[in-house]
Design an enzyme around this catalytic site. Structure first.
Site, mmCIF file in Angstrom:
data_model
loop_
_atom_site.group_PDB
_atom_site.id
_atom_site.type_symbol
_atom_site.label_atom_id
_atom_site.label_comp_id
_atom_site.label_asym_id
_atom_site.label_seq_id
_atom_site.Cartn_x
_atom_site.Cartn_y
_atom_site.Cartn_z
ATOM 1 N N ASP A 195 -1.087 9.778 1.236
ATOM 2 C CA ASP A 195 -1.011 11.748 0.215
ATOM 3 C C ASP A 195 -0.818 13.330 2.082
ATOM 4 O OD1 ASP A 195 -1.562 11.184 -2.091
ATOM 5 O OD2 ASP A 195 -3.600 11.217 -1.351
ATOM 6 N N CYS A 227 -5.843 6.546 7.947
ATOM 7 C CA CYS A 227 -6.457 5.435 6.978
ATOM 8 C C CYS A 227 -5.267 5.262 5.799
ATOM 9 C CB CYS A 227 -7.900 5.384 5.810
ATOM 10 S SG CYS A 227 -7.477 6.959 5.622
HETATM 11 C C1 PEP Z 1 -3.941 7.981 2.030
HETATM 12 O O1 PEP Z 1 -3.789 9.111 1.322
HETATM 13 O O2 PEP Z 1 -2.907 8.175 3.080
HETATM 14 C C2 PEP Z 1 -4.947 7.447 1.919
HETATM 15 C C3 PEP Z 1 -5.167 6.174 2.242
HETATM 16 O O3 PEP Z 1 -5.871 7.579 0.470
HETATM 17 P P1 PEP Z 1 -5.548 7.195 -0.504
HETATM 18 O O4 PEP Z 1 -4.136 6.099 -0.394
HETATM 19 O O5 PEP Z 1 -5.928 6.080 -1.689
HETATM 20 O O6 PEP Z 1 -4.841 8.178 -2.036
HETATM 21 MG MG MG Z 2 -5.503 9.514 -0.654
#
Ligand code: PEP
Ligand code: MG
Length: 584
Positions: free
Chosen positions: A460, A507
């Site tokens: 994001d 992450c």
């Molecule tokens: C991100 O945005 O990097 C993340 C780990 O969350 P998601 O991919 O679930 O939005």
């Molecule tokens: Mg995210």
């Protein structure tokens, strides 16, 4: 035999029979049905028309007397359209004669009408096509609500098949994969869309953003999906199949070799300790995480429990799911609901108004703070699960400290409630925040001061910083984790964490790409959370890296304004080795 090219996600090669789902302009599945199902499809159409009409009538009656006259006129026009016998007759005729399901027939009739409207001279009349679409959409909505004529025939045996679709939502993917398909290919999608991320956790190869997949691949054709190269081979000949078999063996051998690293420490050559954690989507993923040698869960995407169902999961159901994960892996970071944008409970089919920019809308923590009952139930389940192992609670998409303050007050309330009920939980559960909105990354020091830990969500963060919709493959080419803005933001967050003595993990998908491992180590990152399948390979890179040697490369990459030079510098960093240096 011919090749098609898209973007590969997951890893490995799958060979199987294509199961093609056609999709139309208004999103319904184009599916033929057997002769014995025609009467059922016509009955479904009739009942959807009836309920659409009844709904519209009800709304019409509720229009207040003082409402602008146009509203009632607008509704009257829609009621007339739904009740127009030709709509029923023409659609039923398509079902009967061409043997399409109700959704498909309705879409085909809509397309016939659209052609007539497009050729109208009068601009006002032409604009009425929009009304027709709205009415058709409402009928589709009813068809789906009542009894979905699913785009996949439940009688078909899909074991080992490869799904080929225009697009899939994360909810679809979870549903389809329960049918044991071996891979999927989509016209749309980008490698960091949630559906692509899910492919990783489902251990299946996929190719997304392959425009024309649905058009070029025939239902029933033999296809090979190569996630490593992003290619799909349609009707591969014997020689190609033989080559693919060799590559599959090689892939399997490499996987076994990497898995041998399962129990070794993720230490760098100069003795820096790192933590390699797993991202999990479904409680079943914990087994995969254990096999891959994950040291815990750095991101549990809890929203998947909410998908493909009529009712929200109860507190008890969530509690059971969390306990399963918590008992299987030590240290589990449970992220509170991140629904919204491309992660809709039903893939977005049954929703009412669609936000124009859903990624910027009511999503994640914003949605939780709006639906406090749902949020409280989840927090209760998280706290209750904390009695069974080390649990951390992580809040997604924070953009200001006021949101955090509101979250903390809901958490305090939940804790007080549990105390009054004498429920056992860990009162010291750490509360962390995802840093994935540029505003939070820039002010990371303020968040680090208030929170127990931070986790950088680069998927994001890149989407919002570079203004590229992560699900839109048209702007995929702009996705650049090496963009100076991203590197500066990531560094800013890591530095903020060290300044306040708070742990910082990463992450997003960047953590599972071995290209970026040394760079991230050099920027100071020590906690990586990723798709379990990537852990062995990232561990291998870490064990071959000397953080002390990354310094000069990192400052050069950070200062470099030229994108292609940054790529070359990264390659140099990645090929750096102590042995090479001693030869030079
Ligand atoms: C991100 O945005 O990097 C993340 C780990 O969350 P998601 O991919 O679930 O939005
Ligand atoms: Mg995210």
């Amino acid at each position: 035999m011919f090749y098609l090219q898209g973007a590969g996600v997951g890893s490995g090669i799958a060979i199987g029979t294509a199961y093609v789902i056609q999709q139309s302009v208004v999103g319904a599945a184009m599916r033929r049905v057997g002769k014995d199902q025609l009467a059922r499809e016509i009955a479904r159409l009739e009942s959807a028309l009836k309920s659409t009409s009844a709904n519209l009538e009800k709304v019409r009656q509720e229009v207040p007397d003082n409402a602008p006259k146009e509203i009632a006129a607008f509704l009257d026009a829609h009621i007339l359209m739904v009740n127009d016998p030709t709509l029923h007759e023409a659609t039923a005729k398509i079902i009967q004669e061409d043997q399409f399901c109700a959704e498909s027939a309705l879409t085909m009739h809509r397309n016939q009408l659209a052609e007539v409207f497009e050729n109208m001279e009068d601009e006002y009349l032409r604009s009425k096509q929009g009304d027709v679409d709205q009415v058709i959409q409402q009928i589709h909505h009813q068809l789906l609500i009542h009894e979905s004529s699913d785009s996949i025939d439940s009688n078909d045996n899909l074991d080992g098949c490869i799904l080929v679709a225009h697009d899939l939502t994360p909810a679809d993917t979870v549903q389809f994969m329960k049918m044991k398909m071996s891979a999927f290919v989509t016209n749309l999608g980008s490698p960091i869309s949630h559906v692509a991320i899910l492919a990783g956790s489902l251990k299946m190869p996929a190719v997304v953003g392959l425009h024309g997949a649905v058009r070029h691949i025939a239902h029933g054709a033999t296809i090979a999906v190569d996630a490593d190269t992003g290619s799909v081979i349609v009707n591969p000949d014997a020689a190609t199949l033989a080559k693919l078999a060799v590559r599959r063996e090689e892939h399997a051998r490499l996987q076994t070799e990497l898995l041998a690293l399962r129990d070794v420490e993720p230490l760098t050559l100069d003795g820096e300790q790192t933590s390699l954690l797993a991202n999990v989507e479904l409680p079943e993923d914990v087994e995969y995480a254990q096999q891959s040698g994950a040291m815990g869960v750095g991101l549990y995407r809890t929203e998947y429990l909410y998908m493909n169902r009529v009712h929200l999961p109860t507190e008890e159901e969530q509690f059971q799911a969390y306990v399963h994960v918590v008992k299987s892996l030590k240290r589990v970071t449970i992220r509170t609901l991140d629904l919204g944008a491309d992660k809709q409970v039903d893939g977005g089919r049954k929703q009412g108004n669609v936000a124009i920019n859903p990624a910027l809308g009511l999503r994640a923590v914003r949605l939780c703070l709006r639906s406090l009952g749902t949020f409280r139930a989840q927090l209760r389940a998280i706290y209750r699960a904390s009695a069974f192992g080390e649990v951390q609670c992580m809040i997604p998409m924070l953009s200001n400290l006021d949101e955090l303050k509101q979250v903390m007050s809901v958490i305090d309330e939940v804790k007080r409630e549990l105390d009054s009920e004498h429920v056992v939980y860990d009162p010291t559960v750490k509360i962390g925040g995802m840093i994935e909105v540029p505003a939070a990354a820039i002010t990371a020091d303020q968040f680090a001061e208030q929170l127990d830990f931070l986790s950088i969500g680069t998927n994001d963060l890149i989407q919002y910083t570079l203004a590229i919709d992560r699900v839109d493959d048209e702007v995929n080419y702009l996705y650049d984790p090496l963009h100076t803005s991203i590197l500066r933001l990531v560094k800013n967050v890591i530095d903020a964490g060290s300044k306040h003595g708070k742990s910082v993990s990463l992450c997003g998908e960047m953590a599972s790409d071995p290209k970026y491992t040394r760079l991230l180590l050099g920027l100071g990152l020590r906690v990586f959370s990723m798709d379990p399948g990537a852990i062995p390979q990232i561990k291998q890179v870490i064990r071959n890296s000397d953080v002390g040697r990354t310094g000069e490369y990192i400052s050069e990459i950070m200062d470099c304004a030229d994108a292609s030079r940054r790529v070359r510098l990264l390659q140099r960093l990645n090929s750096d080795s102590v042995e090479a240096a001693s030869v030079n």
